[in-house]
Design a protein around this motif. Structure first.
Motif, short mmCIF file in Angstrom:
data_model
loop_
_atom_site.label_atom_id
_atom_site.label_comp_id
_atom_site.label_asym_id
_atom_site.label_seq_id
_atom_site.Cartn_x
_atom_site.Cartn_y
_atom_site.Cartn_z
N ASP A 104 0.84 -1.20 0.00
CA ASP A 104 0.00 0.00 0.00
C ASP A 104 0.87 1.24 0.00
OD1 ASP A 104 -2.45 -1.25 -0.03
OD2 ASP A 104 -2.83 -1.02 2.11
N THR A 105 0.48 2.20 -0.80
CA THR A 105 1.17 3.48 -0.83
C THR A 105 0.15 4.61 -0.77
OG1 THR A 105 1.22 3.69 -3.25
CG2 THR A 105 3.06 2.53 -2.22
N LEU A 106 0.62 5.77 -0.40
CA LEU A 106 -0.16 7.00 -0.41
C LEU A 106 0.47 7.91 -1.46
CD1 LEU A 106 -2.33 8.87 0.78
CD2 LEU A 106 -0.65 9.55 2.49
N ILE A 107 -0.34 8.38 -2.38
CA ILE A 107 0.15 9.22 -3.47
C ILE A 107 -0.38 10.64 -3.30
CG2 ILE A 107 0.08 9.62 -5.97
CD1 ILE A 107 0.06 6.57 -6.32
N LEU A 108 0.51 11.60 -3.43
CA LEU A 108 0.17 13.02 -3.47
C LEU A 108 0.51 13.50 -4.88
CD1 LEU A 108 0.96 15.85 -1.02
CD2 LEU A 108 1.74 16.03 -3.36
N ALA A 109 -0.43 14.18 -5.52
CA ALA A 109 -0.17 14.70 -6.86
C ALA A 109 -0.64 16.15 -6.95
CB ALA A 109 -0.87 13.85 -7.92
N VAL A 110 0.16 16.96 -7.61
CA VAL A 110 -0.20 18.34 -7.93
C VAL A 110 -0.63 18.35 -9.38
CG1 VAL A 110 0.63 20.71 -8.11
CG2 VAL A 110 1.48 19.23 -6.27
N LEU A 111 -1.81 18.91 -9.64
CA LEU A 111 -2.38 18.92 -10.98
C LEU A 111 -2.52 20.34 -11.49
CD1 LEU A 111 -5.34 16.47 -10.26
CD2 LEU A 111 -3.02 15.89 -10.94
N THR A 112 -2.37 20.49 -12.79
CA THR A 112 -2.64 21.78 -13.42
C THR A 112 -3.57 21.55 -14.60
OG1 THR A 112 -0.66 21.62 -14.82
CG2 THR A 112 -0.44 22.84 -12.75
N GLN A 113 -4.37 22.55 -14.88
CA GLN A 113 -5.32 22.46 -15.99
C GLN A 113 -4.79 23.29 -17.15
OE1 GLN A 113 -9.20 24.22 -15.35
NE2 GLN A 113 -10.16 22.54 -16.47
N GLN A 114 -4.76 22.65 -18.32
CA GLN A 114 -4.29 23.32 -19.54
C GLN A 114 -5.20 22.91 -20.68
OE1 GLN A 114 -0.26 21.99 -19.98
NE2 GLN A 114 0.17 22.37 -17.85
N ASP A 115 -5.71 23.87 -21.42
CA ASP A 115 -6.57 23.60 -22.57
C ASP A 115 -7.73 22.68 -22.21
OD1 ASP A 115 -4.83 25.17 -24.16
OD2 ASP A 115 -3.52 23.42 -24.47
N GLY A 116 -8.32 22.87 -21.05
CA GLY A 116 -9.49 22.12 -20.64
C GLY A 116 -9.22 20.73 -20.09
N ALA A 117 -7.97 20.33 -20.00
CA ALA A 117 -7.63 19.01 -19.47
C ALA A 117 -6.70 19.16 -18.28
CB ALA A 117 -6.97 18.16 -20.54
N TRP A 118 -6.80 18.26 -17.34
CA TRP A 118 -5.93 18.24 -16.17
C TRP A 118 -4.77 17.30 -16.43
CZ3 TRP A 118 -6.51 21.28 -11.88
CH2 TRP A 118 -7.70 22.00 -11.79
N ARG A 119 -3.59 17.68 -15.96
CA ARG A 119 -2.38 16.87 -16.08
C ARG A 119 -1.67 16.88 -14.73
NH1 ARG A 119 -4.06 14.71 -19.72
NH2 ARG A 119 -3.86 15.16 -21.91
N ILE A 120 -0.93 15.81 -14.48
CA ILE A 120 -0.13 15.72 -13.26
C ILE A 120 1.15 16.52 -13.48
CG2 ILE A 120 1.11 14.18 -11.70
CD1 ILE A 120 -0.82 11.92 -12.73
N ARG A 121 1.40 17.46 -12.58
CA ARG A 121 2.62 18.27 -12.64
C ARG A 121 3.70 17.72 -11.71
NH1 ARG A 121 4.65 22.97 -15.26
NH2 ARG A 121 6.75 23.02 -14.44
N ALA A 122 3.27 17.12 -10.61
CA ALA A 122 4.21 16.50 -9.67
C ALA A 122 3.48 15.37 -8.96
CB ALA A 122 4.73 17.51 -8.66
N LEU A 123 4.20 14.26 -8.76
CA LEU A 123 3.61 13.12 -8.06
C LEU A 123 4.67 12.52 -7.16
CD1 LEU A 123 1.27 10.44 -9.43
CD2 LEU A 123 3.29 9.72 -8.15
N GLU A 124 4.25 12.20 -5.93
CA GLU A 124 5.14 11.51 -5.00
C GLU A 124 4.37 10.35 -4.37
OE1 GLU A 124 8.14 12.25 -1.25
OE2 GLU A 124 7.28 13.96 -2.29
N ASN A 125 5.03 9.22 -4.29
CA ASN A 125 4.44 7.97 -3.85
C ASN A 125 5.20 7.49 -2.61
OD1 ASN A 125 2.96 5.60 -3.93
ND2 ASN A 125 3.93 4.80 -5.76
N VAL A 126 4.49 7.24 -1.52
CA VAL A 126 5.12 6.85 -0.25
C VAL A 126 4.56 5.51 0.20
CG1 VAL A 126 5.46 7.51 2.17
CG2 VAL A 126 5.36 9.27 0.40
#
Length: 140
Positions: A104-126
């Motif tokens: 089991d892991t816990l994931i934190l992700a920072v998302l940004t929206q560009q051109d109507g779609a969301w993308r992951i900008r940063a992800l960390e998995n613990v």
């Protein structure tokens, strides 16, 4: 390219790409300048680096693995920016040197929206672990 319409869709899209062992689909979830920190502390930047980190393991030790992700929360921090947390349970199969097991892991992700779609900008998995022994543990 995978279109993520809402931040809530990221855990499912990540799970689907992983379970299909489709590294092009996995890479499509990320912003071109994204960073990724895996559960072992390995840091990479950019889609080519993220894909290169995952391709070899999906051809070998994780070729028969699956993920099951569960969204914990979404925090919108600014227009077109959000932080999400989600649980991720990795079920490694017989291809893994340690044999079938779960992590089991816990994931934190920072998302940004560009051109109507969301993308992951940063992800960390613990990895969840016992702080006294370092032994991996499964949640609830």
């Amino acid at each position: 390219m995978t279109k993520i319409e809402r931040p809530d869709d990221v855990p499912g899209a990540f799970q689907a790409a992983w379970n299909a062992h489709d590294m092009a689909a996995l890479g499509a979830l990320f912003d071109a300048e994204a960073t990724f920190v895996n559960r072992f502390g390995h840091y990479v930047r950019g889609i080519p680096g993220i894909v290169a980190l995952h391709e070899p393991i999906h051809k070998t030790i994780y070729r028969d693995s699956t993920l099951e992700n569960e969204l914990i929360d979404v925090a919108h921090i600014a227009e077109g920016a959000a932080i999400i947390h989600f649980w991720s349970r990795l079920a490694a199969g017989a291809a893994h040197p340690a044999g079938p097991h779960m992590v089991d892991t816990l994931i934190l992700a920072v998302l940004t929206q560009q051109d109507g779609a969301w993308r992951i900008r940063a992800l960390e998995n613990v990895t969840l672990a016992n702080p006294r022994t370092g032994e991996a543990i499964l949640r609830g």
